[in-house]
Design an enzyme around this catalytic site. Structure first.
Site, PDB file in Angstrom:
ATOM      1  N   SER A 161      -3.831  -3.178  -0.201  1.00  0.00           N
ATOM      2  CA  SER A 161      -2.655  -4.078   0.039  1.00  0.00           C
ATOM      3  C   SER A 161      -2.887  -5.276   0.522  1.00  0.00           C
ATOM      4  O   SER A 161      -4.235  -5.569   1.068  1.00  0.00           O
ATOM      5  CB  SER A 161      -2.147  -2.976   1.324  1.00  0.00           C
ATOM      6  N   GLY A 176       0.884  -1.042  -0.175  1.00  0.00           N
ATOM      7  CA  GLY A 176       0.037  -0.070  -0.035  1.00  0.00           C
ATOM      8  C   GLY A 176       0.892   1.437   0.064  1.00  0.00           C
ATOM      9  O   GLY A 176       0.522   2.300  -0.555  1.00  0.00           O
ATOM     10  N   THR A 210      10.877  -7.328 -11.605  1.00  0.00           N
ATOM     11  CA  THR A 210      10.057  -8.716 -11.901  1.00  0.00           C
ATOM     12  C   THR A 210       8.839  -8.914 -10.990  1.00  0.00           C
ATOM     13  O   THR A 210       9.078  -8.699  -9.704  1.00  0.00           O
ATOM     14  CB  THR A 210      11.281  -9.907 -11.542  1.00  0.00           C
ATOM     15  N   ASN A 219      -7.779   3.981   9.150  1.00  0.00           N
ATOM     16  CA  ASN A 219      -7.365   2.935   9.923  1.00  0.00           C
ATOM     17  C   ASN A 219      -7.423   2.975  11.330  1.00  0.00           C
ATOM     18  O   ASN A 219      -7.598   1.878  11.978  1.00  0.00           O
ATOM     19  CB  ASN A 219      -5.735   2.685   9.495  1.00  0.00           C
ATOM     20  N   CYS A 224       1.708   3.607  15.805  1.00  0.00           N
ATOM     21  CA  CYS A 224       2.657   2.675  16.846  1.00  0.00           C
ATOM     22  C   CYS A 224       3.833   1.939  15.585  1.00  0.00           C
ATOM     23  O   CYS A 224       3.428   1.074  15.178  1.00  0.00           O
ATOM     24  CB  CYS A 224       1.875   1.629  17.488  1.00  0.00           C
ATOM     25  N   GLN A 281      -7.805   0.048   3.905  1.00  0.00           N
ATOM     26  CA  GLN A 281      -8.499  -0.574   5.314  1.00  0.00           C
ATOM     27  C   GLN A 281      -9.992  -1.017   4.846  1.00  0.00           C
ATOM     28  O   GLN A 281     -10.348  -1.965   5.753  1.00  0.00           O
ATOM     29  CB  GLN A 281      -8.417   0.295   6.320  1.00  0.00           C
TER      30      GLN A 281
END
Ligand code: PLP
Length: 374
Positions: A196, A77, A234, A148, A316, A176
């Protein structure tokens, strides 16, 4: 892990940080790792690898209700967000004040669209900002579909419409929201959308930027013709197949049950607990909760000792809890923001997990309240 849990079992309630790998993804990754072809090679091993990449592209496109042609695989992401913001070619960039740090830090000079105390970006504020630029520089607007930390679902279609009405392109970070609520690129009206792998039960290190028909992106990574010249390198075959398997295995209907667990958890909290963004539509799995007077770090450590894993409401990283720019942008009082944790559930969260969290959290609550009263 801050410490070895002393409890008889672990309860993982940090799904917004990363979701456990789905068994389907694990199997697909193992199968892909057994292949040795480069998808760009013309021999049979290469062609087998290419077939897996293109199957994966179709599955990831389906997750976003998009055309496979629009899917550009990236390393996650973070890279997809950078590709959208830096590759759109727009000299003016506006991002909401509650974006993930991979957006906020990608363009430090970006203008910030304010959010209200409810956790939502105000479409009128975006319109005013776009209107205020006398030079009329072409702009890119970036707003996430769901936050999030709080789970607040943004009025994304209205924001995209305002961007387009002002000649701006629109990017949406759906990292999210994907898999948790219905996701349709066309309904959102975005030119670019970020996904993601590890938030939906695929592996970390794989993501995608979905480019809407007609939109163009300048590559950040050059040197090979991969991804239709939009991202050289790749292809990450194991990552792509794991991402695709997770995208296919997931069903947003799983989240009806998750929502009822989350609602039950919130209903059981003591009256002085604060649920952030409680008044707006939220992701069904996310709860941002403050225990006033008890720092988030204290809560996280105490919960971890009891075998319950959650995050701080704040960012965090590297094991350190810092102040949350999301809560600050919402105008949450610092003493509440500092006491906020994020509890995030997923498809395998059980009744027992919620009971475990509530036991551990309310025990801490009682201990701290008793200490205060003494
Ligand atoms: N955008 C949002 C909203 C996120 O929550 C995250 C990860 O926490 C990212 C982007 C970054 O995704 P990745 O970890 O795949 O780089």
């Amino acid at each position: 892990m801050l410490c070895e849990p002393v409890n008889h079992r672990d309860t993982y309630l940090d799904w917004n940080a990363t979701a456990p790998l789905r068994p389907e993804a694990r199997a697909a990754i193992s199968a892909a790792l057994a292949l040795s072809g480069n998808p760009s090679s013309v021999h049979r091993s290469g062609r087998a690898a290419r077939q897996l990449v293109e199957q994966g592209r179709a599955a990831v496109a389906a997750l976003a209700g998009a055309s496979p042609d629009g899917v550009v695989f990236t390393s996650g992401g973070t890279e997809a967000n950078h590709l959208a913001l830096l590759g759109s070619g727009r000299p003016r960039v506006l991002v909401s004040a509650i974006e993930h740090s991979s957006i906020v830090d990608a363009v430090p000079r970006a203008e910030h669209i304010p959010v209200g105390g409810d956790g939502l970006v105000d479409p009128a504020a975006l319109a005013a900002l776009l209107d205020a630029d006398a030079s009329s520089r072409p702009a890119l607007v970036s707003v996430m579909l769901a936050n999030n930390e709080t789970g607040a679902i943004q009025p994304i279609h209205a924001l995209a419409e305002i961007a387009h009405a002002n000649g701006a392109l629109f990017h949406c970070d759906a990292v999210q929201a994907a898999g948790k609520i219905p996701l349709l690129l066309g309904e959102i009206g975005a030119d670019f959308l970020t996904l993601s792998g590890h938030k939906i039960g695929g592996p970390a290190g794989i993501g995608a930027l979905v480019v809407a028909p007609g939109a163009e992106i300048t590559p950040l990574l050059r040197g090979g013709g991969q991804e239709r010249n939009r991202r050289a390198g790749t292809e990450n075959l194991a990552g792509i197949t794991g991402f695709a398997a997770a995208a296919t295995a997931g069903d947003p209907a799983e989240y009806d049950r998750v929502r009822s667990l989350r609602d039950r958890l919130e209903a059981a909290l003591p009256p002085d607990a604060v649920v952030i963004a409680a008044g707006v539509p939220r992701l069904p799995n996310t709860s941002s909760i403050a225990m006033p007077g008890v720092p988030a770090e204290t809560q996280i450590i105490a919960l971890d000792l009891d075998g319950v894993m959650v995050s701080a409401g704040a960012a965090c990283s590297s094991g350190k809890v810092g102040p949350s720019h999301v809560l600050a942008a919402m105008g949450v009082a610092p003493e509440i923001a500092d006491a906020t944790i994020r509890v995030s559930l997923g498809w395998s969260t059980s009744d027992d997990d919620i009971a475990h969290f509530l036991d551990a959290w309310t025990a801490l609550y009682r201990r701290t309240r008793a200490r205060r009263a003494a």
